[in-house]
Design a protein around this motif. Structure first.
Motif, PDB file in Angstrom:
ATOM      1  N   TRP A   1       0.919  -1.268   0.017  1.00  0.00           N
ATOM      2  CA  TRP A   1      -0.142   0.112   0.086  1.00  0.00           C
ATOM      3  C   TRP A   1       1.084   1.366  -0.099  1.00  0.00           C
ATOM      4  O   TRP A   1       0.599   2.199  -0.658  1.00  0.00           O
ATOM      5  N   LEU A   2       1.708   1.240   0.787  1.00  0.00           N
ATOM      6  CA  LEU A   2       2.890   2.561   0.925  1.00  0.00           C
ATOM      7  C   LEU A   2       3.655   2.608  -0.517  1.00  0.00           C
ATOM      8  O   LEU A   2       3.479   3.642  -1.098  1.00  0.00           O
ATOM      9  N   ALA A   3       3.954   1.446  -1.327  1.00  0.00           N
ATOM     10  CA  ALA A   3       4.384   1.620  -2.630  1.00  0.00           C
ATOM     11  C   ALA A   3       3.556   2.118  -3.586  1.00  0.00           C
ATOM     12  O   ALA A   3       3.551   3.067  -4.524  1.00  0.00           O
ATOM     13  N   LEU A   4       1.819   1.745  -3.336  1.00  0.00           N
ATOM     14  CA  LEU A   4       1.136   2.249  -4.178  1.00  0.00           C
ATOM     15  C   LEU A   4       0.849   3.708  -4.014  1.00  0.00           C
ATOM     16  O   LEU A   4       0.648   4.466  -5.169  1.00  0.00           O
ATOM     17  N   ILE A   5       0.852   4.242  -2.954  1.00  0.00           N
ATOM     18  CA  ILE A   5       0.836   5.765  -2.501  1.00  0.00           C
ATOM     19  C   ILE A   5       1.676   6.440  -3.207  1.00  0.00           C
ATOM     20  O   ILE A   5       1.560   7.381  -4.268  1.00  0.00           O
ATOM     21  N   ALA A   6       3.012   5.865  -3.107  1.00  0.00           N
ATOM     22  CA  ALA A   6       4.194   6.603  -3.861  1.00  0.00           C
ATOM     23  C   ALA A   6       3.942   6.729  -5.383  1.00  0.00           C
ATOM     24  O   ALA A   6       4.209   7.779  -6.043  1.00  0.00           O
ATOM     25  N   ASP A   7       3.404   5.497  -5.965  1.00  0.00           N
ATOM     26  CA  ASP A   7       3.282   5.475  -7.296  1.00  0.00           C
ATOM     27  C   ASP A   7       2.118   6.421  -7.698  1.00  0.00           C
ATOM     28  O   ASP A   7       2.340   7.190  -8.719  1.00  0.00           O
ATOM     29  N   ARG A   8       0.964   6.595  -6.971  1.00  0.00           N
ATOM     30  CA  ARG A   8      -0.137   7.414  -7.315  1.00  0.00           C
ATOM     31  C   ARG A   8       0.544   8.757  -7.110  1.00  0.00           C
ATOM     32  O   ARG A   8      -0.154   9.623  -8.150  1.00  0.00           O
ATOM     33  N   LEU A   9       1.099   9.341  -6.214  1.00  0.00           N
ATOM     34  CA  LEU A   9       1.344  10.585  -5.928  1.00  0.00           C
ATOM     35  C   LEU A   9       2.487  11.057  -6.942  1.00  0.00           C
ATOM     36  O   LEU A   9       2.583  12.230  -7.292  1.00  0.00           O
ATOM     37  N   THR A  10       3.208  10.075  -7.391  1.00  0.00           N
ATOM     38  CA  THR A  10       4.377  10.441  -8.489  1.00  0.00           C
ATOM     39  C   THR A  10       3.977  11.180  -9.550  1.00  0.00           C
ATOM     40  O   THR A  10       4.358  12.037 -10.238  1.00  0.00           O
ATOM     41  N   GLY A  11       2.556  10.643 -10.067  1.00  0.00           N
ATOM     42  CA  GLY A  11       1.766  10.933 -11.222  1.00  0.00           C
ATOM     43  C   GLY A  11       1.299  12.239 -10.837  1.00  0.00           C
ATOM     44  O   GLY A  11       0.467  12.910 -11.953  1.00  0.00           O
TER      45      GLY A  11
END
Length: 231
Positions: free
Chosen positions: A207-217
């Motif tokens: 989930w933390l990796a998913l947050i990082a991915d979503r916010l990177t965009g």
């Protein structure tokens, strides 16, 4: 006491004391406490000059302790409860000041590592603490329609440069805990203020990796400068 006066006299002393909250003030003449190691581990790489300031403020406070009247009037920094009797505070402050002096003079720095105290987690990951403690506390289910809605609210109300800082902290945390198990991730986010479980079907690390991915965009809208007017 006015903020500027407080910071001049007690600002860095306060940082040291806060590092001890919830921790044992068990420094000895030969060994530093876990709390003091945490303070030094985070302060040396980012604000090394502050350690000498802390040493001076601690020693000055110990040598000129405030009376009850001045404390009541708010003219002095009141030391929070760190588990020591009042009669022990002065000697402990001088002991901590001696350790700080030795650290500066001898370059005695704790090795890098995973944060060991709540204070250290927040000192190392300040914006992640803001996100998890502010948007994913126990009140999240009452305030938002799920994790995605909470994250969208954070993204929509936070300056893009701060969002970028958060993404950097997320990647740093994921790298730090790369070989850790999920229990270590759970401990880290709990120390940073998270009080809800990650959404199914994600484990905490995913989930933390998913947050990082979503916010990177996420990108702020860019408005080009106006063209110069022609004479």
């Amino acid at each position: 006491m006015k903020p500027l006066e407080h910071d001049r006299k007690y600002g860095e002393l306060d940082q040291v004391i806060c590092a001890y909250l919830g921790q044992a003030a068990d420094d000895t003449a030969d060994e530093r406490s876990v709390a003091l190691d945490s303070y030094l581990r985070q302060t040396w790489p980012t604000r090394p000059w502050a350690i000498a300031t802390a040493e001076q403020q601690l020693r000055e406070y110990a040598q000129h302790p405030p009376g009850r009247l001045r404390l009541r009037l708010g003219e002095f920094y009141p030391v929070p409860d760190i588990g020591l009797a009042e009669a022990q505070i002065q000697g402990w402050l001088l002991l901590v000041a001696d350790h700080l002096k030795k650290s500066v003079e001898e370059g005695d720095v704790p090795p890098p590592g995973t944060p060991q105290t709540r204070w250290e987690w927040h000192a190392r990951f300040p914006e992640l603490g803001q996100l998890l403690g502010g948007w994913f506390s126990q009140d999240m289910p009452d305030e938002f329609d799920g994790h995605a809605a909470a994250l969208a609210d954070y993204r929509g109300t936070t300056h893009p440069s701060v969002v970028t800082e958060l993404v950097g902290e997320l990647h740093e945390l994921l790298a730090l805990l790369n070989d850790a198990d999920e229990a270590d991730y759970a401990l880290a986010v709990a120390e940073l203020g998270m009080e809800v479980e990650p959404p199914a079907p994600y484990a905490m690390s995913g989930w933390l990796a998913l947050i990082a991915d979503r916010l990177t965009g996420f990108r702020a809208q860019y408005r080009p400068p106006s063209a110069p007017q022609q004479d």
